[in-house]
Structures are given as structure tokens and as C-alpha cells.
Design an enzyme around this catalytic site. Sequence first.
Site, short mmCIF file in Angstrom:
data_model
loop_
_atom_site.label_atom_id
_atom_site.label_comp_id
_atom_site.label_asym_id
_atom_site.label_seq_id
_atom_site.Cartn_x
_atom_site.Cartn_y
_atom_site.Cartn_z
CD GLN A 68 59.63 41.96 -12.94
OE1 GLN A 68 58.98 40.94 -13.11
NE2 GLN A 68 60.50 42.41 -13.80
CG ASP A 69 58.76 47.76 -7.60
OD1 ASP A 69 57.57 47.69 -7.95
OD2 ASP A 69 59.12 47.98 -6.45
#
Length: 119
Positions: free
Chosen positions: A62-63
Site C-alpha cells: 500500500q502506498d
Amino acid sequence: MILNNEWKSFLNDELHKDYYIKLQIFIDNEYKTKIIFPKYNEIFRAFNLLSPKKVKVIIVGQDPYHGQNQANGLAFSVCDKCKIPHHYLIFLKSYMKILAVIFRHAGILLNGLMKVYYL
């Protein structure tokens, strides 16, 4: 979530399993009721850019995108017109330091590996 035909075929069994159908319903509802990045049609963008035949490993993560239109479906990437977020610059600087160490020692590591391999 939009997958190209090659990936749909490759993942066909998974796409019809109960857990995936439930996940799809949940994600559809979340996109209808909340602000979520990336855009819905870019969720599987990374998959759609290459053939499943060329993939050896998939790392799911996840960014932390905070701004509108920053996320584009590719890890550690932002849209061309976006200002690069501060957290991303910090990541890039850290990553470049790690790469510099890896490349600086690559000859030593490879030389050592070759010696071990040929013993």
C-alpha cells in the site's frame, strides 16, 4: 476492478471463488461510498501492463497517497502532472542509498558467490 483478458484467463479460478466475489462486492461498495485512491479503473493497472507469463513474484502493498489524483495504480509512482509527495521523496532518497550500497558491493558479493558455487 478491471483486468485485461489475459489476466482474467490466468486468474479465472480465483475470480469465481466465494472470497473473491465477496471482496469484489466490498470494494465496489467502498468506491461508491468513500474517497479511495487510485481510481477504480486503475486498481490492477500494474497487472495490465505486462503478461502474467512474465511475472515471477507479486508483492502486494500500500502506498500512502494523500492527494487527489496522486495514485495511478503503480507502486511508488505518481501521475505525470502531480507534485511528488514529500513521503515519496523520503522513500526515494532512502532507496537510492540502499541501491548505492548494493551496487558498490555487488562485485564483492558476486565474486564471493561464484567462489562458493564452484567449491
